[in-house]
Each structure stands twice: as C-alpha cells, then as structure tokens.
Design a protein around this motif. Sequence first.
Motif, PDB file in Angstrom:
ATOM      1  N   ARG A 160       0.833  -1.202   0.000  1.00  0.00           N
ATOM      2  CA  ARG A 160       0.000   0.000   0.000  1.00  0.00           C
ATOM      3  C   ARG A 160       0.865   1.249   0.000  1.00  0.00           C
ATOM      4  N   LEU A 161       0.511   2.211  -0.826  1.00  0.00           N
ATOM      5  CA  LEU A 161       1.185   3.496  -0.862  1.00  0.00           C
ATOM      6  C   LEU A 161       0.345   4.527  -0.108  1.00  0.00           C
ATOM      7  N   ARG A 162       1.019   5.483   0.485  1.00  0.00           N
ATOM      8  CA  ARG A 162       0.335   6.601   1.122  1.00  0.00           C
ATOM      9  C   ARG A 162       0.393   7.808   0.191  1.00  0.00           C
ATOM     10  N   VAL A 163      -0.640   8.644   0.260  1.00  0.00           N
ATOM     11  CA  VAL A 163      -0.683   9.874  -0.537  1.00  0.00           C
ATOM     12  C   VAL A 163      -1.070  11.018   0.387  1.00  0.00           C
ATOM     13  N   ILE A 164      -0.247  12.060   0.412  1.00  0.00           N
ATOM     14  CA  ILE A 164      -0.524  13.255   1.212  1.00  0.00           C
ATOM     15  C   ILE A 164      -0.715  14.420   0.256  1.00  0.00           C
ATOM     16  N   ALA A 165      -1.787  15.185   0.442  1.00  0.00           N
ATOM     17  CA  ALA A 165      -2.064  16.326  -0.439  1.00  0.00           C
ATOM     18  C   ALA A 165      -2.808  17.401   0.333  1.00  0.00           C
ATOM     19  N   GLY A 166      -2.681  18.620  -0.128  1.00  0.00           N
ATOM     20  CA  GLY A 166      -3.441  19.709   0.462  1.00  0.00           C
ATOM     21  C   GLY A 166      -4.905  19.626   0.075  1.00  0.00           C
ATOM     22  N   GLU A 167      -5.741  20.235   0.900  1.00  0.00           N
ATOM     23  CA  GLU A 167      -7.182  20.252   0.609  1.00  0.00           C
ATOM     24  C   GLU A 167      -7.479  20.934  -0.721  1.00  0.00           C
ATOM     25  N   GLN A 168      -6.567  21.780  -1.193  1.00  0.00           N
ATOM     26  CA  GLN A 168      -6.783  22.514  -2.432  1.00  0.00           C
ATOM     27  C   GLN A 168      -6.132  21.835  -3.641  1.00  0.00           C
TER      28      GLN A 168
END
Length: 461
Positions: A179-187
């Motif tokens: 499994r990979l994790r993905v982090i992103a801003g709400e925008q």
Amino acid sequence: MEFTVPDPLTQSTTALAIAADRAAKYLATVHDRSVAAAPDALAGLGGFDMPMPTAPNDPADTLALLDQLGSPATTATAGGRFFGLVVGGTLPAALGARVLASAWDQVVFSDATSPVGVKLEQVATGWLLDLLGLPAHCSVGYVTGATMANFTCLAAARHALLERQGWDVQAKGLWGAPRLRVIAGEQAHVTVRKALSMLGIGTDVIEYVPCDPQGRIDVGRMPEADAATLILAQAGNVNSGASDPIADIVARANGAWVHVDGAFGLWAAASPATRSQLAGYDGADSWVTDGHKWLNTPYDCGLAICRHPAAIHAAMATQAPYLKVGGDAAPKDMVPEFSRSARGVEIWAALHSLGREGLRDLIDTTCRHARTLAEGLRAQGFEILNDVVLNQVVASRPAPRGWAAALAGAVQRSGEAWFGPTTWRGREAVRFSVSSWATTEADIQRTLAAIAATPDAPADA
C-alpha cells in the motif's frame, strides 16, 4: 462514379493558402469582436447538422463552410479580454509553428520517424530546465496537458515507490501490491486526483492536509511521511495563485516522492520578480506545467518533468526498460502516446521568439495587469479575497445568492470580456486569470468598465 485522386501538392497548398487567408481575417477582428459567441452565431452552428456528404467536396468549399459557420461561434481566447481557465492566447511564432508542423505531418515516435521533432524537443528541454532552474539531467515529456503530465509523473512515482518495496508494478500490476500513502493539500487540483484514479491508486487513500486562507498547505499539520509516501504539492493555486511552501514540504519528505503540480504557477520561476513564490521547488522529484497556459502556446502542450528519467522510462517504455547510458530514450518511451504530434516544435518556437527577457516580461506584465484589475475592482466595492501574488484575482462582494454567476454571465453576453464564477473559502466570487500576451492596459480598463456598467444581480428565486 470513379473517384479521381487530385494532385496532392496542388490541393494541399491551395487549401493552406485559403485557410491562412481566412485565419488572418479572423485574427484581424478578434480584438474588437464579442469575446463570447453571440446568440445568432450559436444558432448558426445548426448549419453543421447535415447528413454526411456522399460525394467528395472541394476543400475550398469545406473550409468556407467551416469559417462561415465556425468562426463566429468561437470564444475569442486569442484576444486580450479572455480571463478564464488560466490560459493565454497563442504567441505569433507558436501559431506559425503549429501551421508549419502540421504541414510537416510529423509523428514524433522516434528520431527515425521525425529527426526534426526529436531534435527540437531535445533543444527545448535544455532551455526549459535552464529557465525553470531545474536539474539539467531531468527528463521532459511532451504530452497533451496537465492531466496527462500528472499521469506520467505519478506513474513514475508509483513505479519508484513500489520498486523500493520489491514490487514490479509494470509486471505484476496492483493486485497484492504494498500500500502506498498519498498526502495532499485540501486545495489539490482535480486533475491530480483524476490521475491517481487512472493509475489505480484511487482518491480515498489521500490524507488531506488543511490549508491556510490562501490555499497553501499548512506544513505544521502535515502527517509524517516515509519512503512509501507520495506528497502532492502545488505551485499556483487555480484561484488564489498562491504556492505551497515547497521548501518546507521537501524538508519534511523523509524519503517520500514530492510531486509539484504547477500547471501555470511553475512558469513563475522564469522571472526574478515571482520566483520567490516557489522557494524550494527545485528539491522536488517531479513537476508538471502547461505550455498552453502562461507560455501562450497552442493547446495540447503539456510538460511532464522528472528528476528520475529511469523511473519515467520504466513506467512508460514499450521495449527494454533501460535507458541508454549517456543517451536519450525515444519519445514514445517517455510518455503514454505512440502517435504524438510535434508539440516540442511549438514550445521551441515560443521560447525562441520570446527569449529570456520576453518570457520574463510576459510574466511580469500579466501580473501587473492582475494587480491593476484588483485595484479597479476594489474601487468598485469588491473585496479581493486573495493576495495577488501572481496573475489570479478572486473578488467578492455582499450580494444576493447567485450574483457571481449572474455578473459573469451578463458581462459575457455583453461581449466585453470573459471571466467566470467560483467559490473560494465558502464564498461566492468571480475569478480572473490574466495570462495572455495580447492583454493590454486598455483591455483591463474596458473590462472594469463593463463590470461597472452591469446592474446588480437579482436574488435567486
């Protein structure tokens, strides 16, 4: 009836001359015509509703019909008062390059199918990396736009992150993959989320980080990353124009792959006046931008830039997944498409015609126009919701619900300008993207006058 094939050279040169004449007449009037297509022009599109012809038609007749019915029903994006979608008009040299490249009819599959197409991509790649301050060894893939550029770079990221965990995603797919994790801003922009979906990573896995009032990731609230993490940063919020604090994000990456979606904002690196908006951007692993936004090339000129060419090649190659030592891969092995137009010709032409100073002036001038527009709107009672750090202006005012769409629609119908409604931080607003080389101070004042002359929108029923 026996069909006789006409002399191809005569037919092609005649058609080109006719098209060039009609196109020149169109462009000669585009600055004075209605920016949005008038109702009678839209009604005229019904003329295209006909059965497919049985017999061949003279190309001159085909082009005449296309011009007569089609040209009036265009949106005048080539003029100076189109402020939508963060796109500019087409630079003269880039327009000419598209015409010439179309006549060349090149498929930039490899240097065997198009020596000139590959060469110009190589030259343009060197220029781009230098202008944008990115490492000279990066790869640049010429794709259709930001969506496919994001897809290409994120495919490379998926390959690299899974390879670290001993998984060959090209051979095994995602069934059973770590499994990979993905982090992103709400925008994060929707095209990045779309790319994740197309890659089978999905959007439910995204760990969204709250953003500040300008749409920038709040790094202090970002979860800890690791070597199985993809971090999605943004250069140029589509509303505010603000960029994430990329230097801080890179500093906290902890082995994660950092991807920068800079569809228009990455071009800010080409001007000393705006480069500070992108501090630390050059420490990322991949970047995306569009030529048909701030560079003002024709459409279908997206750029997928990657610090790790081998990862791009592994994800995209159709033959032995190894880059030649000291050599370059065929274009078909660095992007999704086989049948590729000569997009690099248009990028090369835009950069060659502008030069460093011209590109800097294009960026600086459009940013200055945006500040003038913001000042004029403020004088009319609007509240400017964003810090006008680049070429974006978001304006709101106390008014009945639905006012923004009503105002934008009324100005569009007037033919004076084109801008659209948006929602920013929960408030209705109108958004202006000043991106075109053709925009002048007079265009800004004419747009402000059109807004001032528009009656207040009524409340929704």
